[in-house]
Design a protein around this motif. Sequence first.
Motif, PDB file in Angstrom:
ATOM      1  N   TRP A  97      -0.803  10.861  -1.051  1.00 24.67           N
ATOM      2  CA  TRP A  97       0.071   9.897  -0.833  1.00 24.67           C
ATOM      3  C   TRP A  97       1.062  10.258  -2.166  1.00 24.67           C
ATOM      4  CZ3 TRP A  97       0.080   5.514  -4.443  1.00 24.67           C
ATOM      5  CH2 TRP A  97       1.207   4.641  -4.513  1.00 24.67           C
TER       6      TRP A  97
ATOM      7  N   ASP B 292      10.209   5.530  -1.941  1.00 22.98           N
ATOM      8  CA  ASP B 292      11.316   4.883  -1.303  1.00 22.98           C
ATOM      9  C   ASP B 292      12.146   5.727  -0.686  1.00 22.98           C
ATOM     10  OD1 ASP B 292      13.499   3.254  -0.653  1.00 22.98           O
ATOM     11  OD2 ASP B 292      13.785   2.157  -2.329  1.00 22.98           O
TER      12      ASP B 292
ATOM     13  N   SER C 202       1.438   4.535   5.408  1.00 23.68           N
ATOM     14  CA  SER C 202       0.191   3.839   4.907  1.00 23.68           C
ATOM     15  C   SER C 202      -0.045   2.713   5.598  1.00 23.68           C
ATOM     16  CB  SER C 202       0.911   3.201   3.400  1.00 23.68           C
ATOM     17  OG  SER C 202       1.025   4.161   2.582  1.00 23.68           O
ATOM     18  N   LYS C 203       0.872   2.245   6.834  1.00 22.62           N
ATOM     19  CA  LYS C 203       0.447   1.346   7.556  1.00 22.62           C
ATOM     20  C   LYS C 203       0.900   1.319   9.025  1.00 22.62           C
ATOM     21  CE  LYS C 203       1.126  -2.582   4.322  1.00 22.62           C
ATOM     22  NZ  LYS C 203       2.410  -3.448   3.763  1.00 22.62           N
TER      23      LYS C 203
ATOM     24  N   ASP D 156       5.395   6.621   1.122  1.00 24.67           N
ATOM     25  CA  ASP D 156       5.473   5.218   1.122  1.00 24.67           C
ATOM     26  C   ASP D 156       5.589   4.567   0.011  1.00 24.67           C
ATOM     27  OD1 ASP D 156       4.819   2.471   2.118  1.00 24.67           O
ATOM     28  OD2 ASP D 156       4.221   3.481   4.020  1.00 24.67           O
ATOM     29  N   ILE D 157       6.124   3.229  -0.051  1.00 27.42           N
ATOM     30  CA  ILE D 157       6.280   2.605  -1.302  1.00 27.42           C
ATOM     31  C   ILE D 157       4.909   1.947  -1.644  1.00 27.42           C
ATOM     32  CG2 ILE D 157       8.712   2.147  -1.498  1.00 27.42           C
ATOM     33  CD1 ILE D 157       8.125  -0.387   0.203  1.00 27.42           C
ATOM     34  N   HIS D 158       4.096   1.700  -0.417  1.00 29.66           N
ATOM     35  CA  HIS D 158       2.641   1.501  -0.809  1.00 29.66           C
ATOM     36  C   HIS D 158       1.599   2.427  -0.370  1.00 29.66           C
ATOM     37  CE1 HIS D 158       4.970  -2.312   0.492  1.00 29.66           C
ATOM     38  NE2 HIS D 158       4.367  -2.683  -0.716  1.00 29.66           N
TER      39      HIS D 158
ATOM     40  N   LYS E 296       4.299   8.357  -3.734  1.00 28.94           N
ATOM     41  CA  LYS E 296       5.065   7.233  -3.951  1.00 28.94           C
ATOM     42  C   LYS E 296       6.507   7.365  -3.604  1.00 28.94           C
ATOM     43  CE  LYS E 296       5.899   2.864  -6.117  1.00 28.94           C
ATOM     44  NZ  LYS E 296       5.189   1.792  -6.708  1.00 28.94           N
TER      45      LYS E 296
ATOM     46  N   GLU F 145      -5.167   2.562   2.170  1.00 28.52           N
ATOM     47  CA  GLU F 145      -6.404   2.009   1.564  1.00 28.52           C
ATOM     48  C   GLU F 145      -6.959   2.968   0.810  1.00 28.52           C
ATOM     49  OE1 GLU F 145      -7.329  -1.319   2.260  1.00 28.52           O
ATOM     50  OE2 GLU F 145      -5.426  -1.423   3.255  1.00 28.52           O
TER      51      GLU F 145
END
Length: 260
Positions: free
Chosen positions: A60, A64, A20-21, A42-44, A62, A47
């Motif tokens: 995406w 961990d 995500s980043k 990803d945990i986040h 979610k 965008e």
Amino acid sequence: MKRQKMKRFENQVIVITGGSKGIGWAAAEQFLAEGGKVSIWDIHAPEDEELARYSNRLLWVKCDVSKEKDIQHAVETTEKQWGNIQILVCSAGIQRYSTVTETSEEEWDFVMGINLKGSFLAAKHCIPSMQRHGNGVVILISSVQAFYSQDKVAPYVASKSGQIGLMRSIAVDYAPNIRCVAVCPGTINTPMLRDAINLSPDPAIVLKECEDMHLVQRIGEAEEVSKLICFLASSEASFITGQYFRIDGGLGVMIAGSKK
Ligand SMILES: NC(=O)c1ccc[n+]([C@@H]2O[C@H](COP(=O)([O-])OP(=O)(O)OC[C@H]3O[C@@H](n4cnc5c(N)ncnc54)[C@H](O)[C@@H]3O)[C@@H](O)[C@H]2O)c1
């Protein structure tokens, strides 16, 4: 006649942990630009506008990465959407600052859980999917800190060094059809770096020090790392496995003297 540019990842299913980043997101964008279907674990979330822009080729989940149940769920969700996985990039990672005597057992487990165990779990559950497909590539995002240290990074350097051993083990155990490599960046301009330097009372000085450590006198951009990741994931790198690749602007090459 106009020649159509070949899309290296057309119809391929790519998993990017921590996508995500930062470096993971730069890799996601590059794979998407070259026709891939990208599942970010990803945990986040990425965008919103990015999710909308690539809606039919970007997923995406979610997740961990330190939790096996989350990884199993992420594999099931990805396979249900697109079928077998061909490429795994393990980019999820965290940086924490402490010496061995300062590090609590919980903090050690936290860093190792995401950076090292997360790579193990993602590989453990993606490799069977690659085997069903017939072949695959696993790329672990380690660090130059697998080879060098700075002060107060005990769990981080241990986790990044561990990824190199894990990479070799995967390369040996799953050859010839699955390749495994590690990418070891120097200082890269990502949220992780910006968060780390903002811990200092004078972030501008720390940034200048980071720039000066590299022979090229600057820090790297995530897009520079993503180009290497995509090359290693592609068929152009079909004779490469069991190796790490430093992308670090020459960091550590000069042992004495000054460029100034
Ligand atoms: N930025 C650098 O200078 C640098 C240098 C060398 C190596 N690396 C490595 O590159 C990788 C990516 O770093 P970055 O700079 O892009 O970091 P970043 O913080 O910008 O992005 C990391 C991503 O990982 C995700 N993440 C964190 N914990 C997670 C968890 N438990 N499960 C799933 N996702 C989780 C975050 O939400 C984020 O999206 C890391 O493994 C890092 O160690 C970074």
